[in-house]
Design an enzyme around this catalytic site. Structure first.
Site, PDB file in Angstrom:
ATOM      1  N   LYS A 196       0.786  -1.235   0.000  1.00  0.00           N
ATOM      2  CA  LYS A 196       0.000   0.000   0.000  1.00  0.00           C
ATOM      3  C   LYS A 196       0.817   1.284   0.000  1.00  0.00           C
ATOM      4  O   LYS A 196       1.798   1.399   0.739  1.00  0.00           O
ATOM      5  CB  LYS A 196      -0.890   0.018   1.240  1.00  0.00           C
ATOM      6  N   GLY A 375       8.415  -2.028  12.514  1.00  0.00           N
ATOM      7  CA  GLY A 375       7.639  -0.816  12.870  1.00  0.00           C
ATOM      8  C   GLY A 375       8.542   0.323  13.282  1.00  0.00           C
ATOM      9  O   GLY A 375       8.341   1.476  12.883  1.00  0.00           O
TER      10      GLY A 375
HETATM   11  P1  AMP Z   1       3.871  -4.019   3.039  1.00  0.00           P
HETATM   12  O1  AMP Z   1       3.527  -4.624   4.368  1.00  0.00           O
HETATM   13  O2  AMP Z   1       3.052  -2.825   2.677  1.00  0.00           O
HETATM   14  O3  AMP Z   1       5.351  -3.819   2.857  1.00  0.00           O
HETATM   15  O4  AMP Z   1       3.422  -5.093   1.956  1.00  0.00           O
HETATM   16  C1  AMP Z   1       3.985  -6.355   1.855  1.00  0.00           C
HETATM   17  C2  AMP Z   1       3.076  -7.226   1.054  1.00  0.00           C
HETATM   18  O5  AMP Z   1       2.855  -6.666  -0.204  1.00  0.00           O
HETATM   19  C3  AMP Z   1       3.602  -8.617   0.797  1.00  0.00           C
HETATM   20  O6  AMP Z   1       2.886  -9.521   1.569  1.00  0.00           O
HETATM   21  C4  AMP Z   1       3.387  -8.830  -0.700  1.00  0.00           C
HETATM   22  O7  AMP Z   1       2.764 -10.053  -0.970  1.00  0.00           O
HETATM   23  C5  AMP Z   1       2.471  -7.695  -1.064  1.00  0.00           C
HETATM   24  N1  AMP Z   1       2.596  -7.286  -2.478  1.00  0.00           N
HETATM   25  C6  AMP Z   1       3.691  -6.963  -3.162  1.00  0.00           C
HETATM   26  N2  AMP Z   1       3.419  -6.694  -4.443  1.00  0.00           N
HETATM   27  C7  AMP Z   1       2.083  -6.860  -4.595  1.00  0.00           C
HETATM   28  C8  AMP Z   1       1.187  -6.744  -5.711  1.00  0.00           C
HETATM   29  N3  AMP Z   1       1.630  -6.398  -6.904  1.00  0.00           N
HETATM   30  N4  AMP Z   1      -0.109  -6.983  -5.479  1.00  0.00           N
HETATM   31  C9  AMP Z   1      -0.546  -7.348  -4.255  1.00  0.00           C
HETATM   32  N5  AMP Z   1       0.242  -7.469  -3.184  1.00  0.00           N
HETATM   33  C10 AMP Z   1       1.546  -7.229  -3.344  1.00  0.00           C
END
Ligand code: AMP
Length: 393
Positions: A196, A375
């Protein structure tokens, strides 16, 4: 701010806040000892000086005294890693803790029971913190993973000590981040991925003035692509942040920061490891398909930027690396960072998911530094000061 090197612990009792919040498997064995290894240099320094170490930590999120969250499950692993038989106190305050501390001799280590068996820990309760403080002569904080929380043992307890210091691990975390954010060497490249944009917005705003290149990948890239008029199919998007995404691109241009977005993507119709995939231009994804990994051209583009970088910060995977089908983009990125590191660049990997990705594919030992606190690292990247560190001042 004092570090542990400023003290001699001879005949002193060091009350050390460590992060032994380790994963425990079904047989109650420690599945990953790296957090214990991280705290080792601090503990050994205290023992070598001729002092004793009283370790306090939380484990999981117990509701009351839940047996499965007892830190006694960590004892064997801790003794193993530290090379000294670690003693255990069945409570972290009160008679049992005080007695165990009274019996502790120089060269010995005592692990206190889970701090979170008391609600007062997370509430940052002063009385509870004061009771903890009675157990040691010098307070050392070496728990980076909880340094962003103003809990009793991470922050409030420091008020009751004249002598307090950062442990080696905490110091290393702070210095690594400082090396990235206040670098005199250039170019500095940050790679942000993950799901996100919303969770990384403040990070982007804070690091823009400090980097030369910003690589945006993973799910969060699609909000930028859509804002630029791209067709992203069913890919992850935060529509309410499209304007913000354009604003970031504009700010980057004004500040001479080069933004690198993916140009192609591995797309699929189902969020499934066995689904059919193809590679598409990231701005022309077929309706009903979604991008779950960086495409081959993107991987090459990103690797070129990384190859020329002297300072590299990586936070967030480039795809859904948990599924092998969508892991290649993240692996290629880790490989490029490892190669640049070998040639002398400084690389810092921080944030939970990129650390697990680096570990999963065996690249964690090939980075200059892998942060132990997701975090806490994010909050530092956002430019916030951490209460656990402030309290040592
Ligand atoms: P974050 O906690 O925001 O760093 O997000 C990590 C997560 O983002 C991981 O579990 C990935 O599976 C997910 N992620 C990475 N690329 C994508 C994508 N293109 N679509 C959906 N999820 C994603």
């Amino acid at each position: 701010m004092k570090t542990i090197k400023d003290f001699n612990f001879k005949n002193k009792k060091a009350l050390i806040r460590v992060d032994f919040n380790v994963p425990i498997d079904k047989e109650f064995n420690v599945a990953d000892k790296s957090r214990i290894e991280g705290a080792k240099p601090t503990i050994i320094k205290v023992l070598e000086d001729g002092g004793s170490a009283i370790l306090m930590s939380h484990l999981g999120r117990p509701e009351g005294r839940e047996e499965k969250y007892s830190l006694k499950h960590v004892l064997n692993a801790a003794s193993d890693v530290l090379g000294v038989k670690v003693k255990f106190a069945e409570d972290c305050i009160g008679h049992k803790a005080e007695q165990a501390v009274a019996e502790l001799k120089p060269g010995e280590i005592l692990l206190l029971e889970n701090l979170r068996y008391y609600n007062e820990e997370k509430k940052g309760d002063k009385e509870f913190a004061e009771k903890l403080s009675k157990l040691g002569d010098i307070y050392v904080n070496d728990a980076f993973g909880t340094a962003h929380r103003a809990h009793a043992s991470t922050t409030i307890v420091a008020e009751f000590f004249e002598d307090k210091a950062m442990g080696f691990l905490l110091q290393k975390e702070v210095e690594s981040l400082d090396k990235v954010l206040n670098s005199t060497e250039k170019p500095v490249t940050a790679i942000l991925g993950g799901a996100k944009v919303s969770s990384k917005l403040t990070v982007i705003e804070n690091i823009l003035p400090k980097v030369d290149h910003l690589i945006i990948g993973g799910g969060m890239a699609f909000t930028f692509i859509k804002a630029q008029g791209g067709q992203i199919g069913e890919s992850l998007v935060e529509d309410d942040l499209q304007e913000m995404a354009l604003d970031i691109l504009k700010k980057a241009e004004e500040q001479n920061v080069k933004i690198h977005l993916p140009v192609d993507s591995v797309v699929t119709q189902e969020f499934d490891n066995n689904s059919e995939t193809k590679v598409e231009n990231i701005k022309q994804i077929t309706d009903g398909w979604m991008g779950l990994d960086a495409g081959p051209e993107t991987r090459v583009n990103f690797a070129k930027v990384i190859e020329e970088s002297r300072i590299i910060l990586w936070n967030g995977p480039l795809g859904v690396f948990e599924m092998d089908t969508f892991a290649d983009g993240t692996i290629a990125l880790a490989k490029a960072i490892a190669a640049a590191t070998e040639k002398g660049a400084f690389s810092l990997v921080g944030g939970g998911d990129s650390v697990s990705a680096a570990k999963k594919f065996g690249f964690d030992t090939k980075m200059s530094y892998v942060s132990t606190g997701g975090g806490a690292m994010l909050e530092m990247l956002e430019g916030k000061s951490l209460p656990g560190i402030e309290a040592l001042n």
